[in-house]
Design a protein around this motif. Structure first.
Motif, PDB file in Angstrom:
ATOM      1  N   THR A   6      -4.414  12.181  -5.268  1.00  0.00           N
ATOM      2  CA  THR A   6      -4.227  11.879  -3.852  1.00  0.00           C
ATOM      3  C   THR A   6      -5.141  10.731  -3.443  1.00  0.00           C
ATOM      4  O   THR A   6      -6.228  10.549  -3.999  1.00  0.00           O
ATOM      5  CB  THR A   6      -4.528  13.102  -2.982  1.00  0.00           C
ATOM      6  OG1 THR A   6      -5.866  13.562  -3.246  1.00  0.00           O
ATOM      7  CG2 THR A   6      -3.555  14.233  -3.268  1.00  0.00           C
ATOM      8  N   GLY A   7      -4.688   9.935  -2.461  1.00  0.00           N
ATOM      9  CA  GLY A   7      -5.487   8.813  -1.983  1.00  0.00           C
ATOM     10  C   GLY A   7      -4.592   7.680  -1.540  1.00  0.00           C
ATOM     11  O   GLY A   7      -3.363   7.763  -1.580  1.00  0.00           O
ATOM     12  N   VAL A   8      -5.212   6.575  -1.114  1.00  0.00           N
ATOM     13  CA  VAL A   8      -4.504   5.372  -0.685  1.00  0.00           C
ATOM     14  C   VAL A   8      -4.705   4.292  -1.737  1.00  0.00           C
ATOM     15  O   VAL A   8      -5.843   4.020  -2.147  1.00  0.00           O
ATOM     16  CB  VAL A   8      -5.018   4.880   0.690  1.00  0.00           C
ATOM     17  CG1 VAL A   8      -4.293   3.611   1.103  1.00  0.00           C
ATOM     18  CG2 VAL A   8      -4.844   5.968   1.739  1.00  0.00           C
ATOM     19  N   TYR A   9      -3.624   3.694  -2.163  1.00  0.00           N
ATOM     20  CA  TYR A   9      -3.662   2.696  -3.231  1.00  0.00           C
ATOM     21  C   TYR A   9      -3.034   1.392  -2.740  1.00  0.00           C
ATOM     22  O   TYR A   9      -2.066   1.410  -1.981  1.00  0.00           O
ATOM     23  CB  TYR A   9      -2.905   3.202  -4.468  1.00  0.00           C
ATOM     24  CG  TYR A   9      -3.474   4.482  -5.011  1.00  0.00           C
ATOM     25  CD1 TYR A   9      -3.005   5.723  -4.592  1.00  0.00           C
ATOM     26  CD2 TYR A   9      -4.518   4.455  -5.942  1.00  0.00           C
ATOM     27  CE1 TYR A   9      -3.547   6.899  -5.086  1.00  0.00           C
ATOM     28  CE2 TYR A   9      -5.062   5.631  -6.435  1.00  0.00           C
ATOM     29  CZ  TYR A   9      -4.567   6.842  -6.004  1.00  0.00           C
ATOM     30  OH  TYR A   9      -5.124   8.002  -6.489  1.00  0.00           O
ATOM     31  N   THR A  10      -3.608   0.262  -3.170  1.00  0.00           N
ATOM     32  CA  THR A  10      -3.078  -1.045  -2.765  1.00  0.00           C
ATOM     33  C   THR A  10      -2.983  -1.975  -3.966  1.00  0.00           C
ATOM     34  O   THR A  10      -3.696  -1.810  -4.958  1.00  0.00           O
ATOM     35  CB  THR A  10      -3.971  -1.711  -1.705  1.00  0.00           C
ATOM     36  OG1 THR A  10      -5.276  -1.935  -2.254  1.00  0.00           O
ATOM     37  CG2 THR A  10      -4.095  -0.843  -0.460  1.00  0.00           C
TER      38      THR A  10
ATOM     39  N   SER B  42       0.834  -1.201   0.000  1.00  0.00           N
ATOM     40  CA  SER B  42       0.000   0.000   0.000  1.00  0.00           C
ATOM     41  C   SER B  42       0.870   1.253   0.000  1.00  0.00           C
ATOM     42  O   SER B  42       2.035   1.212   0.389  1.00  0.00           O
ATOM     43  CB  SER B  42      -0.909   0.015   1.238  1.00  0.00           C
ATOM     44  OG  SER B  42      -0.125   0.120   2.413  1.00  0.00           O
ATOM     45  N   LEU B  43       0.293   2.358  -0.443  1.00  0.00           N
ATOM     46  CA  LEU B  43       0.958   3.657  -0.364  1.00  0.00           C
ATOM     47  C   LEU B  43      -0.092   4.744  -0.250  1.00  0.00           C
ATOM     48  O   LEU B  43      -1.210   4.599  -0.768  1.00  0.00           O
ATOM     49  CB  LEU B  43       1.863   3.921  -1.574  1.00  0.00           C
ATOM     50  CG  LEU B  43       1.207   4.096  -2.931  1.00  0.00           C
ATOM     51  CD1 LEU B  43       2.068   4.986  -3.813  1.00  0.00           C
ATOM     52  CD2 LEU B  43       1.024   2.748  -3.606  1.00  0.00           C
ATOM     53  N   THR B  44       0.257   5.817   0.450  1.00  0.00           N
ATOM     54  CA  THR B  44      -0.620   6.974   0.605  1.00  0.00           C
ATOM     55  C   THR B  44      -0.037   8.124  -0.203  1.00  0.00           C
ATOM     56  O   THR B  44       1.088   8.573   0.072  1.00  0.00           O
ATOM     57  CB  THR B  44      -0.744   7.376   2.077  1.00  0.00           C
ATOM     58  OG1 THR B  44      -1.301   6.290   2.808  1.00  0.00           O
ATOM     59  CG2 THR B  44      -1.640   8.601   2.229  1.00  0.00           C
ATOM     60  N   VAL B  45      -0.783   8.547  -1.208  1.00  0.00           N
ATOM     61  CA  VAL B  45      -0.355   9.647  -2.072  1.00  0.00           C
ATOM     62  C   VAL B  45      -0.984  10.917  -1.540  1.00  0.00           C
ATOM     63  O   VAL B  45      -2.209  11.047  -1.494  1.00  0.00           O
ATOM     64  CB  VAL B  45      -0.776   9.394  -3.533  1.00  0.00           C
ATOM     65  CG1 VAL B  45      -0.388  10.578  -4.401  1.00  0.00           C
ATOM     66  CG2 VAL B  45      -0.139   8.106  -4.048  1.00  0.00           C
ATOM     67  N   ALA B  46      -0.140  11.870  -1.145  1.00  0.00           N
ATOM     68  CA  ALA B  46      -0.623  13.118  -0.559  1.00  0.00           C
ATOM     69  C   ALA B  46      -0.404  14.274  -1.536  1.00  0.00           C
ATOM     70  O   ALA B  46       0.302  14.137  -2.542  1.00  0.00           O
ATOM     71  CB  ALA B  46       0.122  13.388   0.742  1.00  0.00           C
TER      72      ALA B  46
ATOM     73  N   LEU C  12       2.571  -4.614   3.522  1.00  0.00           N
ATOM     74  CA  LEU C  12       3.796  -3.845   3.339  1.00  0.00           C
ATOM     75  C   LEU C  12       3.430  -2.430   2.914  1.00  0.00           C
ATOM     76  O   LEU C  12       3.057  -2.205   1.762  1.00  0.00           O
ATOM     77  CB  LEU C  12       4.692  -4.482   2.277  1.00  0.00           C
ATOM     78  CG  LEU C  12       5.973  -3.692   1.946  1.00  0.00           C
ATOM     79  CD1 LEU C  12       6.889  -3.630   3.152  1.00  0.00           C
ATOM     80  CD2 LEU C  12       6.704  -4.307   0.756  1.00  0.00           C
ATOM     81  N   PRO C  13       3.504  -1.450   3.829  1.00  0.00           N
ATOM     82  CA  PRO C  13       3.255  -0.058   3.442  1.00  0.00           C
ATOM     83  C   PRO C  13       4.517   0.564   2.865  1.00  0.00           C
ATOM     84  O   PRO C  13       5.602   0.407   3.424  1.00  0.00           O
ATOM     85  CB  PRO C  13       2.856   0.593   4.763  1.00  0.00           C
ATOM     86  CG  PRO C  13       3.493  -0.241   5.821  1.00  0.00           C
ATOM     87  CD  PRO C  13       3.654  -1.619   5.266  1.00  0.00           C
ATOM     88  N   LEU C  14       4.395   1.250   1.738  1.00  0.00           N
ATOM     89  CA  LEU C  14       5.512   1.986   1.169  1.00  0.00           C
ATOM     90  C   LEU C  14       5.510   3.399   1.754  1.00  0.00           C
ATOM     91  O   LEU C  14       4.453   4.009   1.939  1.00  0.00           O
ATOM     92  CB  LEU C  14       5.407   2.067  -0.356  1.00  0.00           C
ATOM     93  CG  LEU C  14       5.405   0.743  -1.118  1.00  0.00           C
ATOM     94  CD1 LEU C  14       5.428   1.003  -2.623  1.00  0.00           C
ATOM     95  CD2 LEU C  14       6.575  -0.127  -0.702  1.00  0.00           C
TER      96      LEU C  14
ATOM     97  N   PHE D 103       8.479   6.306  -3.430  1.00  0.00           N
ATOM     98  CA  PHE D 103       7.937   5.465  -2.381  1.00  0.00           C
ATOM     99  C   PHE D 103       8.789   4.194  -2.322  1.00  0.00           C
ATOM    100  O   PHE D 103       9.042   3.570  -3.353  1.00  0.00           O
ATOM    101  CB  PHE D 103       6.479   5.105  -2.671  1.00  0.00           C
ATOM    102  CG  PHE D 103       5.543   6.276  -2.624  1.00  0.00           C
ATOM    103  CD1 PHE D 103       5.172   6.940  -3.785  1.00  0.00           C
ATOM    104  CD2 PHE D 103       5.027   6.715  -1.417  1.00  0.00           C
ATOM    105  CE1 PHE D 103       4.304   8.018  -3.747  1.00  0.00           C
ATOM    106  CE2 PHE D 103       4.155   7.798  -1.370  1.00  0.00           C
ATOM    107  CZ  PHE D 103       3.798   8.451  -2.538  1.00  0.00           C
TER     108      PHE D 103
END
Lengths: 177, 172
Positions: B158-162, A35-39, B40-42, B52
């Protein structure tokens, strides 16, 4: 006894809380969710670190010059915005242009590529007033390598200035809250 | 009569003893299994617009055939990034390098994570085994690491992606 049982149950629940990021059991295959959070983010690069203001004549025509820059922007998808501003952070030294609050002797106009929306009128810059170079709408995205912009300066050629080289510092700020 | 009864009693107390043998066999076959963390968070390396990055440890146990055997661990995405508007595997956004395999050889170079095909993680030779020291590996389980990198493109919303990644062992 009931209290002890409750403590044991609570401890077991807490152990489960910590298993979210531990390894799964050994098996022929394993799965992980990445997962990643794009800000929202913004960046700026001034392509011409020194801008020379010059005049083409000797009859007190205004000084002019251009500052080129490259920006990157990602504004928030919903309800986002952004700006680029230019502020006089170090005024000209003694004998040079004096730019008090409200002075319009130093101004600029803008040329900014999309998604930036360049200023539509001349912006004054003095020791108090900063000028807005560009604004950005919600969910604005620059190109991967960034987008271009320019600020075209005009400085009144006041006979009161002493001859010589006079330097000021203008700070450009980009933001995408 | 009494003597006859005594002799009869003596005959009943002494049983015969017999032994037999049976062969027990087991066929040891090639095998492999692995374990990874479930999430696994980047994290953004620098700001603004830093890549990332994240590291995934891979633990594994493997046994390969002594003659002509081999083993491998591969990786494949189970689907595209979700939701849309962010990075895409089709755009080669997610890459990884491999490091530190203490059984076999970690993948070389930079790999691009794909939904369409498996990409290498570890390659294990014939006659390999995990744990217990020579001729097997010293470490049990064996381990390797994947370093993931994803470019922070301003074009992402912007947002959370998986995205789900599946690692698979194979041993012959």
């Amino acid at each position: 006894m009931k209290h002890l049982r409750n403590v044991i149950v609570a401890a077991a629940v807490c152990l489960l809380c910590f298993t979210a990021n531990v390894n799964a059991q050994f098996a022929a295959t394993g799965t992980t969710t990445l997962s990643l959070t794009v800000a929202s983010e913004a960046a700026l690069h001034i392509d011409s670190p020194t801008t020379n203001l010059t005049t083409a004549t000797t009859v007190f025509d205004n000084y002019t010059g251009t500052t080129n820059f490259t920006y990157k922007i990602r504004s928030t998808k919903t309800g986002g915005s952004g700006t680029i501003t230019a502020a006089l952070t170090t005024p000209f030294g003694s004998g040079g242009p004096v730019l008090p609050s409200g002075s319009t002797d130093l101004q600029f106009t803008c040329v900014v590529s999309s998604p930036g929306i360049g200023c539509t009128s001349a912006q004054k810059v003095n020791i108090v007033d900063a000028g807005t170079v560009a604004t950005f709408a919600t969910d604005a995205h620059s190109a991967r390598a960034g987008n271009s912009g320019s600020v075209l300066w005009t400085l009144v050629n006041d006979p009161a200035y002493e001859t010589g080289t006079h330097t000021a510092t203008v700070t450009f700020t980009v933001s995408a809250p | 009569m009494r003597l006859a009864l005594a002799i009869l009693g003596a005959a009943v107390c002494h049983a015969d003893t017999a032994t037999t043998t049976q062969a027990v066999t087991v066929e040891i076959v090639a095998a492999g299994k692995l374990s990874v963390q479930v999430a696994l968070p980047l994290a953004e390396q620098t700001s603004p617009f830093g890549n990332f990055v994240g590291t995934l440890p891979v633990n594994y146990r493997m046994r390969t055939s002594a003659v002509g055997g081999s083993g491998s661990i591969t990786l494949q995405a189970a689907g595209e990034f979700s939701p849309t508007g962010g990075p895409t595997l089709a755009g080669s956004a997610l890459r990884y390098t491999c490091g530190g395999a203490n059984l076999g050889t970690a993948c070389a170079g930079t790999q691009v994570v794909s939904q369409a095909a498996q990409t290498p993680v570890v390659q294990v030779p014939s006659g390999a085994c995990t744990g217990g020291g020579a001729p097997c590996s010293a470490a049990d389980p064996a381990s390797s690491q994947l370093q993931f990198v994803l470019e922070n493109d301003p074009r992402f919303s912007t947002g959370v992606y998986t995205v789900r990644l599946v690692l698979t062992t194979s041993s012959l």
